[in-house]
Scaffold this active site. Structure first.
Site, PDB file in Angstrom:
ATOM      1  N   ASN A 208     -29.932  67.204  74.125  1.00  0.00           N
ATOM      2  CA  ASN A 208     -31.248  67.414  73.501  1.00  0.00           C
ATOM      3  C   ASN A 208     -32.120  68.254  74.434  1.00  0.00           C
ATOM      4  OD1 ASN A 208     -32.719  65.586  75.349  1.00  0.00           O
ATOM      5  ND2 ASN A 208     -31.410  64.041  74.393  1.00  0.00           N
ATOM      6  N   ASP A 277     -28.474  59.480  71.549  1.00  0.00           N
ATOM      7  CA  ASP A 277     -28.271  58.244  70.776  1.00  0.00           C
ATOM      8  C   ASP A 277     -26.850  58.135  70.241  1.00  0.00           C
ATOM      9  OD1 ASP A 277     -30.926  57.427  71.053  1.00  0.00           O
ATOM     10  OD2 ASP A 277     -31.560  58.775  69.435  1.00  0.00           O
ATOM     11  N   LYS A 287      -9.586  72.091  74.881  1.00  0.00           N
ATOM     12  CA  LYS A 287     -10.630  72.805  74.146  1.00  0.00           C
ATOM     13  C   LYS A 287     -10.220  72.955  72.676  1.00  0.00           C
ATOM     14  CE  LYS A 287     -13.012  77.181  73.819  1.00  0.00           C
ATOM     15  NZ  LYS A 287     -13.016  78.592  74.174  1.00  0.00           N
ATOM     16  N   PHE A 323     -40.677  55.352  76.559  1.00  0.00           N
ATOM     17  CA  PHE A 323     -41.301  56.568  76.031  1.00  0.00           C
ATOM     18  C   PHE A 323     -40.836  56.770  74.599  1.00  0.00           C
ATOM     19  CE2 PHE A 323     -43.394  59.268  79.259  1.00  0.00           C
ATOM     20  CZ  PHE A 323     -43.286  58.411  80.343  1.00  0.00           C
ATOM     21  N   LYS A 337     -41.404  50.430  68.268  1.00  0.00           N
ATOM     22  CA  LYS A 337     -40.428  50.539  69.351  1.00  0.00           C
ATOM     23  C   LYS A 337     -40.789  49.581  70.493  1.00  0.00           C
ATOM     24  CE  LYS A 337     -38.040  54.494  71.394  1.00  0.00           C
ATOM     25  NZ  LYS A 337     -38.049  55.928  71.588  1.00  0.00           N
ATOM     26  N   LYS A 341     -38.114  46.698  71.460  1.00  0.00           N
ATOM     27  CA  LYS A 341     -37.412  46.845  72.749  1.00  0.00           C
ATOM     28  C   LYS A 341     -38.061  46.020  73.850  1.00  0.00           C
ATOM     29  CE  LYS A 341     -35.585  51.233  71.283  1.00  0.00           C
ATOM     30  NZ  LYS A 341     -34.924  52.449  71.634  1.00  0.00           N
TER      31      LYS A 341
END
Ligand code: FMN
Length: 400
Positions: A208, A277, A287, A323, A337, A341
């Site tokens: 990401n 995630d 490959k 975060f 969240k 959590k």
């Protein structure tokens, strides 16, 4: 942290004096008030006019023509300074200072000062290693003077070795470190940062946009405030700050393992990373060939372990801060969240806002606590936001 601090820069007669105007410039950029005292020898290398222009203040050189102002300059300068930095500091000035000699304005100010004093030696390697110089440095350190290291490099005299003055940026960091209150001393932090990568084959991976900037800023500032910091980071292209332990990982599972093996001994876990995630269900040892691409027009994914949730659930009386980077309705997602959590705090930001999010040097965040109080902060640098977050963590630690 250097905003409104009074910093007296002493400049002595070494070749590195040409770099000292950059120190003034960097300090001014951070909002510090800077005055400059030069020795006569320093004026042979750089003119007082340069420093006067950079600092917007008259430069002090002479001992005996100051009483016109009805002000005993060496005393008033010494009282004014929160910190005195001598950069470059010659072997000559080190020798005088260590032996109580005050025969010019700078050495007299040093003698009159009760503030913190930092010196950045700069000289030829043989001069640096000279027995008298080494004894003088030791004496100054024993008296509480902060003597910065030098760099090993090709010196102006064409010798190669130690003695090159630290770079202006490093000197400013050292000043900042010395002036920062050590209000997190004795506290152990794990800070996770950056993205993780999930490999598909030896060439390709999923990841990401996380840059690691927020986590690195938190680690740098926590370290500056006296905490013991382990920084666990995914792949990033930015220079990691100097911390107690730096652990480079690749995958979300690696990050989990690195946190798990250290979690018991810490007070605070800050999850500033953006772990992937999902990961590919199958890793191809070879490959995946283009010719076979018809066979691979979809990638089967499986869910990764939720690191933040795992440690939130088992945290006991440790502080866990999470975060949330969202693209819409961030406060509501953040509250959900935080609860799910079991965080003590969550820092949420909307990554679609200008000046917020992954690659930016600034952020626009809201901090939500366990009672769902929301504090929305203005746009600020990631360093300033790091300190806002650390201030709240310190309060939670005090209340534990
Ligand atoms: C070209 C040149 C470069 C010098 N560079 C250094 C230096 O890097 N470090 C040092 O300790 N002395 C250096 N010196 C010697 C100092 O200028 C000399 O010891 C002087 O007395 C220092 O005075 P101050 O400590 O009052 O500034 C250099 C001298 C010259 C001529």
């Amino acid at each position: 942290m250097l905003k409104d601090k009074n910093i007296l820069l002493g400049v002595t007669g070494g070749i590195a004096a040409y770099k000292s105007p950059s120190i003034v410039s960097l300090l001014k950029k951070q909002g510090a008030n800077v005055k400059v005292v030069m020795t006569d020898a320093a004026c042979e290398f750089v003119t007082p006019l340069t420093f006067q222009t950079m600092s917007n203040k008259p430069v002090h050189v002479e001992m005996f023509n100051q009483l016109m102002n009805m002000d005993v300059e060496h005393i008033s300068l010494a009282k004014w300074a929160d910190v005195i930095v001598v950069a470059p500091c010659t072997a000559n000035t080190i020798g005088k200072f260590a032996n109580g000699i005050c025969d010019n304005l700078l050495t007299t100010v040093l003698m009159a000062s009760r503030s913190k004093i930092i010196i950045a030696p700069a000289m030829n390697t043989f001069m640096l290693n000279n027995k008298f110089n080494q004894e003088n440095i030791k004496k100054l350190e024993e008296l509480g003077v902060v003597v910065l290291d030098t760099q090993k490099d090709l010196l102006a005299c064409n010798d190669v070795g130690a003695g090159k003055m630290l770079e202006p940026e490093e000197i400013v960091q050292a000043i900042d470190y010395e002036l920062t209150e050590k209000d997190l001393r004795g506290k152990k932090f794990i800070i996770t940062s950056g993205p993780t990568i999930e490999e598909l084959d030896p060439v390709r991976y999923l990841t990401n946009h996380s840059s690691g900037k927020m986590g690195y800023a938190l680690a740098r500032e926590a370290k500056k405030r006296g905490a013991t910091v382990t920084l666990i980071s995914g792949p990033t292209s930015i220079e990691p700050p100097k911390v107690d332990e730096f652990v480079r990982i690749k995958s979300t599972q690696d990050m989990f393992n690195a946190v798990e093996s250290r979690f018991n001994s810490v007070d605070v876990l800050i999850k500033a990373a953006a772990p992937a995630d999902f990961k590919p269900k199958i890793y191809s040892e070879e490959k995946i060939k283009k010719t076979k691409s018809e066979d691979f027009n979809s990638i089967e994914l499986e869910q990764n372990i939720d690191i933040a949730k795992h440690f939130g659930k088992i945290k006991g009386n440790k502080i866990v801060v999470g975060f949330a980077a969202e693209s819409n309705d961030e406060i509501n997602y953040g509250k959900g969240k935080l609860k799910a959590k079991n965080f003590d705090l969550i820092v949420v930001n909307n990554i679609t806002k200008e000046g917020a999010g992954f690659k930016s040097d600034t952020n626009i965040a809201s901090i939500i606590d366990k009672d769902e109080n929301v504090e929305s902060l203005n746009s600020m640098s990631k360093n300033d936001l790091a300190n806002e977050i650390l201030n709240r963590i310190r309060r939670l630690l005090q209340a534990r």
